[in-house]
Structures are given as C-alpha cells and as structure tokens.
Design a protein around this motif. Structure first.
Motif, PDB file in Angstrom:
ATOM      1  N   VAL A  75      -4.874  -7.305   2.230  1.00 49.22           N
ATOM      2  CA  VAL A  75      -5.185  -7.620   0.837  1.00 49.22           C
ATOM      3  C   VAL A  75      -5.572  -9.093   0.702  1.00 49.22           C
ATOM      4  O   VAL A  75      -6.507  -9.447  -0.020  1.00 49.22           O
ATOM      5  N   ASP A  77       6.844 -10.554   4.100  1.00 48.73           N
ATOM      6  CA  ASP A  77       5.411 -10.733   3.877  1.00 48.73           C
ATOM      7  C   ASP A  77       5.078 -12.075   3.239  1.00 48.73           C
ATOM      8  O   ASP A  77       3.890 -12.431   3.143  1.00 48.73           O
ATOM      9  N   THR A 102       2.205  -3.181  -1.163  1.00 50.33           N
ATOM     10  CA  THR A 102       1.824  -2.534   0.087  1.00 50.33           C
ATOM     11  C   THR A 102       2.809  -1.439   0.455  1.00 50.33           C
ATOM     12  O   THR A 102       3.959  -1.439  -0.004  1.00 50.33           O
ATOM     13  N   SER A 103       2.357  -0.525   1.324  1.00 52.70           N
ATOM     14  CA  SER A 103       3.249   0.495   1.883  1.00 52.70           C
ATOM     15  C   SER A 103       3.491   0.236   3.369  1.00 52.70           C
ATOM     16  O   SER A 103       3.922   1.122   4.100  1.00 52.70           O
ATOM     17  N   ASP A 104       3.204  -1.000   3.822  1.00 56.09           N
ATOM     18  CA  ASP A 104       3.313  -1.315   5.246  1.00 56.09           C
ATOM     19  C   ASP A 104       3.991  -2.669   5.458  1.00 56.09           C
ATOM     20  O   ASP A 104       3.403  -3.601   5.977  1.00 56.09           O
ATOM     21  N   GLU A 105       5.260  -2.757   5.060  1.00 59.23           N
ATOM     22  CA  GLU A 105       6.018  -3.985   5.323  1.00 59.23           C
ATOM     23  C   GLU A 105       7.139  -3.738   6.310  1.00 59.23           C
ATOM     24  O   GLU A 105       7.417  -4.577   7.171  1.00 59.23           O
ATOM     25  N   ASN A 124      -7.185  -0.066   1.164  1.00 58.27           N
ATOM     26  CA  ASN A 124      -6.541   0.851   2.104  1.00 58.27           C
ATOM     27  C   ASN A 124      -7.098   0.652   3.511  1.00 58.27           C
ATOM     28  O   ASN A 124      -8.294   0.431   3.689  1.00 58.27           O
ATOM     29  N   VAL A 126      -2.550   3.165   5.678  1.00 55.49           N
ATOM     30  CA  VAL A 126      -1.752   2.326   4.780  1.00 55.49           C
ATOM     31  C   VAL A 126      -2.468   2.169   3.446  1.00 55.49           C
ATOM     32  O   VAL A 126      -3.677   1.905   3.401  1.00 55.49           O
ATOM     33  N   ASN A 128      -2.686  -0.040  -0.024  1.00 62.59           N
ATOM     34  CA  ASN A 128      -2.378  -1.331  -0.634  1.00 62.59           C
ATOM     35  C   ASN A 128      -3.030  -1.383  -2.004  1.00 62.59           C
ATOM     36  O   ASN A 128      -4.190  -0.992  -2.164  1.00 62.59           O
ATOM     37  N   HIS A 139       6.767  -4.714  -1.438  1.00 64.37           N
ATOM     38  CA  HIS A 139       6.427  -3.483  -0.723  1.00 64.37           C
ATOM     39  C   HIS A 139       7.160  -2.295  -1.346  1.00 64.37           C
ATOM     40  O   HIS A 139       8.302  -2.409  -1.773  1.00 64.37           O
ATOM     41  N   GLY A 170      -1.138  -4.154   5.928  1.00 70.99           N
ATOM     42  CA  GLY A 170      -0.610  -4.273   4.576  1.00 70.99           C
ATOM     43  C   GLY A 170      -1.055  -5.529   3.865  1.00 70.99           C
ATOM     44  O   GLY A 170      -2.247  -5.754   3.640  1.00 70.99           O
ATOM     45  N   THR A 171      -0.096  -6.370   3.517  1.00 74.17           N
ATOM     46  CA  THR A 171      -0.348  -7.566   2.712  1.00 74.17           C
ATOM     47  C   THR A 171      -1.456  -8.433   3.294  1.00 74.17           C
ATOM     48  O   THR A 171      -2.294  -8.966   2.554  1.00 74.17           O
TER      49      THR A 171
END
Length: 367
Positions: free
Chosen positions: A139, A320, A125-128, A43, A47, A49, A67, A135-136
């Motif tokens: 990670v 992504d 992710t929650s951020d695309e 995280n 965001v 992840n 996402h 996000g990605t």
C-alpha cells in the motif's frame, strides 16, 4: 451504513474468522461502514489491502493503520474464539487485543470525524501476522507512486503494560538472523591430532560472543545483544569428531548496530578460522523523534482522557510501523493493554476499547 456503537462494531469485527492472509469479508464491511471515505484496494497475490481516505482540508495527512488478520486460535479456549464472549467487562475472542480493538477504535473515530484540517486515512491489511510481504508495504508503494504518503501515522497495536494509557511505542528494534558455519576436518576421536575439530575452535570464542552487548543502547533502546539460538555438529556418535559446525543467532538491533557492524563483530573472532557467515534482516529498527507532532499530540490526548502520564517504549517484536517509518512517515503505536496476545482466551475490556476510541477522537479534534 448506519452507525453502530463502538462495542457493537468491535464485536462485529471479532466475528470474522480472519486468519492470515484471509479477511473473510471484514475489509469489505469496513469499506461499506465508512461509506463517505474514498476507497482504494491494493490486492497482491492472496492478500487484500484497503486504503480509505477523506480530504477535509489542505492540512496534514494523518493515517490510522492496522491489520484485520489474526493468528490461528490454537487449543485451550474456553469458548469459540470467533464467537465473542462478553463476561465481567471482558470481551474474549481471537484478535481482541491484537488488534481488532485498535481497528474498531480508529474506524469508529474516523466515522465520527466531522471536522479535520487535512486528510484522514485508514490503511488496513490482511497480511501482518504472516510474512507481511504483500500487505502494508504494498500500500505504501502504491501511495508513494501517487505522491499521497501520510505525514503522520498511528498504528493501533496493543502497547499498554499495566494500565490503559501507560505506554506508547515511538520506535522498534530490528531483527537480524545469522548463520555461521565453521569448517573443520572430520576424524577419529582417538586421533585428534589428525583432525580439525570445529567444536573445539568455536568453544574458544564463545565466551567473547555469547550474550554480549554490541552497543550500549540509549534512552529508549536496550543494547543490541548477540543471542545464540542453536549450535549443532557431528553425527551423534562418540568416536567421530565432526567436520563442520553450524551456529545460529539473532540480534534484536537498535539504531546503533547494523548488519555491517555484526559482520565486523563476527569476523573479529572468526577471522583465523575457515568459516562462512549468512545474515538476513527481517526488520529494520526505527525511531520517531519524541518531539514530533504525532508523539506530542497523542501523549497530550492520553493525558487529557485518562489522566495517565504515558512512557515512550521501543520494547517488543516488530510491527507494520517499521514500513511506515521506512517511507519517511512519523509513526507511533498506541492501543489497549498487551497481556494475552496470541494466547488462548485472548481478551480485552470494553472500557479500554471505548477509551481508545475517545483518545483517537481527541487526536483528530486537536490535530
């Protein structure tokens, strides 16, 4: 957690109002659903992840990525965008195509996987749909630090055009934004000889730059085109010539054209003018070799399940997948038909979602 059928799982995911950057509990649900996978939260800022993995053997590492966030629903819906509506084989909800269909399919395929010669993982992710800053890519940084980057990846974005199975993406264009400011000398329109009108100067070069192809493209990529998006100057009066002109442009670049190439192109036509150029690259282009194992395996799986000969595409915006490629991962994109993403009454068919899950089963089985 007890197994749902694929459409039940899909409808469950659609019910989360997960507008970027919020997941609204969807990622926790997926973690609990895949309770035999190891979980890592990565995280950052606001965001969430989630990285899930399971080592079956010593073979290659295959990752499914996607996402859980969606764009705001907007106006014009005939039903509640977060209460999925099933009608005539279609399922309507925000995220139905982009991309909870893909997430549901690969979550279910990983849930059902019993044998695999390697490591299976899921990167969520929650951020695309937003800036994708946390996000990605975060990670992947985390995985690189632990020497655990995937060898291959499938991003389940919607890729098909007319029928399910007809297109996968093996690359994407990049996106470069530019701003040119041409400095002149403001003056009275009645005395043009006492001023330096930047509009007149720039007008001379427009035929050489507007809509021009910067390269010839190739088998998979269209040419990189110089697209002017805005030109403005002056004070909206008729008796004053402007002192400055601002031009904005965008280049959706393939792998043949770089920021440096664009700088040289602009300077070729503006070098005798007093100008400044600002470039920013929001996405880099990438291409996965068509002979890569992941390309061959998913192509074969699509053919075996659907009977369709898929084509290799690089069309569309960014995804992504660009981050995975940047970290050296061979990546492809494959998902349901893309014709209502981000639109009111976004929808896909239950048949496509079920078929997508079976294609992913086939990839896992034969990998």
């Amino acid at each position: 957690m007890q197994r749902l059928d694929t459409i039940e799982l899909f409808i469950k995911l659609l019910s989360y109002p997960s507008v970027t950057p919020n997941d609204e509990g969807a990622l926790t649900f997926i973690r609990d659903y895949l309770d035999d996978f190891e979980a890592e939260w990565v995280n950052k800022v606001n965001v969430k992840n989630l990285f899930l993995y399971k080592k079956f053997g010593d073979g290659p590492h295959l990752c499914f990525a996607g996402h859980i966030d969606v764009v705001p629903p907007g106006d014009g819906w005939e039903s509640n965008p977060f209460v999925p509506k099933c009608e005539n084989g279609y399922i309507y909800a925000r995220g139905a195509q982009d991309m909870k269909s893909g997430v549901a399919a690969f979550v279910q395929a990983c849930k059902d996987a019993k044998i695999f010669n390697g490591t299976l993982s899921l990167l969520l992710t929650s951020d695309e749909e937003g800036d994708a800053k946390y996000g990605t890519i975060e990670v992947l940084k985390f995985l690189k630090e632990r020497d655990f980057l995937p060898d291959f990846a499938i991003v389940a974005e919607p890729t098909c055009e007319e029928v399910f199975g007809d297109a996968i993406k093996i690359g994407r264009r990049g996106s470069i934004n530019g701003v040119i400011e041409k400095i002149g000398k403001q003056g009275h329109a009645a005395y043009p000889e006492k001023a330096l009108n930047p509009i007149h100067k720039v007008a001379q070069v427009l035929p050489h730059i507007a809509g021009v192809n910067l390269d010839t493209g190739d088998e998979f990529f269209a040419p990189s085109k110089f697209v002017i998006t805005d030109i403005r100057a002056g004070m909206e009066v008729t008796n004053v010539t402007p002192g400055k002109l601002k031009m904005m442009f965008n280049v959706r670049n393939n792998t043949k054209t770089s920021k440096e190439d664009i700088e040289s192109f602009v300077d070729k036509y503006f070098k005798d003018m007093n100008y400044t150029l600002t470039l920013s690259q929001s996405a880099k282009p990438f291409m996965t070799d068509k002979n890569s194992k992941i390309v061959k395996d998913i192509t074969s799986a699509i053919k075996n399940i659907t009977g369709v000969d898929t084509k290799y595409s690089t069309a569309g915006g960014t995804s992504d997948a660009r981050f995975l490629a940047e970290f050296g991962v061979d990546v492809v994109e494959f998902g349901v038909i893309n014709d209502t993403i981000h639109a009111p009454n976004e929808r896909t068919t239950s048949k496509e979602v079920e078929a997508l899950k079976v294609v992913f089963d086939e990839v896992i089985k034969n990998f």
